[in-house]
Write a protein that holds these residues in place. Structure first.
Motif: not given
Length: 243
Positions: A164-168
């Protein structure tokens, strides 16, 4: 060495072993790589260190020719699924290795990973699953996840391809990470220094009684538990007291 090898190497297993069959009929054991060397292992016999996988496999050919066969009892202990899911059979079962395994599995839980095989050692590939919802399974190096040279930041920052995206990551890890203050499992795990001092020696002495006894005691020290981080700290303190 023969031009046409008398051995056959099977596919690499999740724990890094390559099964070896001699003369297409006799299961002789396995070979594996560790710290740049290869080892030929016939259960019940002393393993041999060799410079490459082919010479390690040929060591098993010589054992077969000398009349040796894998010992069923020793093989059962070495390949027990219960024990292997906790700590690799390639590691010596010592108090420091058990404590390192406990610390490593606890840290994986904190970072949102689930080990699929036993702790293999710091610089060995370790098969695990990502728990952030992407369904990824593969091998990572514990030395990369724990950080190096005083930097405890796991690498790579992206975890793996397709995650999943690193921001999550931070929110998802906080949701799945297990850091309970006490064991709530039906099978009671070690969480105090007193318990650690009691069960750590029992796990070591149990090995002489076979894989089942060893696995039961190791389960208290290394089995999945929401209080894995508390357990790891207790074991580290106990190890310092014992040594």
């Amino acid at each position: 060495m023969d031009t046409q090898p008398r051995y056959t190497l099977g596919d690499r297993q999740d724990d890094g072993r390559y099964p070896v069959t001699v003369d297409n009929t006799t299961e002789a054991g396995y070979v594996y790589r560790r710290h740049g060397s290869w080892y030929g292992v016939m259960p019940g016999q002393t393993e041999a260190r060799r410079p490459d996988r082919f010479q390690a496999a040929y060591h098993l050919v010589r054992l077969i020719d000398a009349g040796h066969r894998p010992a069923e009892k020793a093989g059962l202990r070495l390949t027990s699924a219960a024990r292997d899911l906790l700590i690799s059979p390639h590691l010596r079962l010592t108090a420091p290795n058990i404590v390192r395994a406990s610390e490593a599995t606890a840290r994986l839980a904190e970072l949102g990973w689930r080990p699929l095989t036993g702790y293999p050692g710091a610089d060995q590939s370790w098969r695990m699953a990502c728990l952030l919802g992407c369904g990824w399974k593969g091998t990572r190096f514990w030395s990369h996840l724990r950080g190096r040279n005083g930097d405890n930041t796991p690498r790579p920052m992206c975890r793996h391809r397709g995650c999943i995206p690193q921001s999550q990551h931070a929110d998802r890890i906080a949701a799945v990470a297990t850091q309970a203050p006490d064991c709530t499992c039906e099978f009671k795990h070690v969480t105090t220094v007193v318990e650690a001092i009691t069960y750590l020696p029992l796990a070591l002495s149990a090995e002489a009684n076979g894989w089942y006894s060893t696995a039961v005691h190791l389960a208290r020290l290394l089995g999945p538990c929401p209080a894995a981080s508390v357990r790891a700290k207790a074991l580290r303190t106990a190890l310092d007291d014992i040594l």
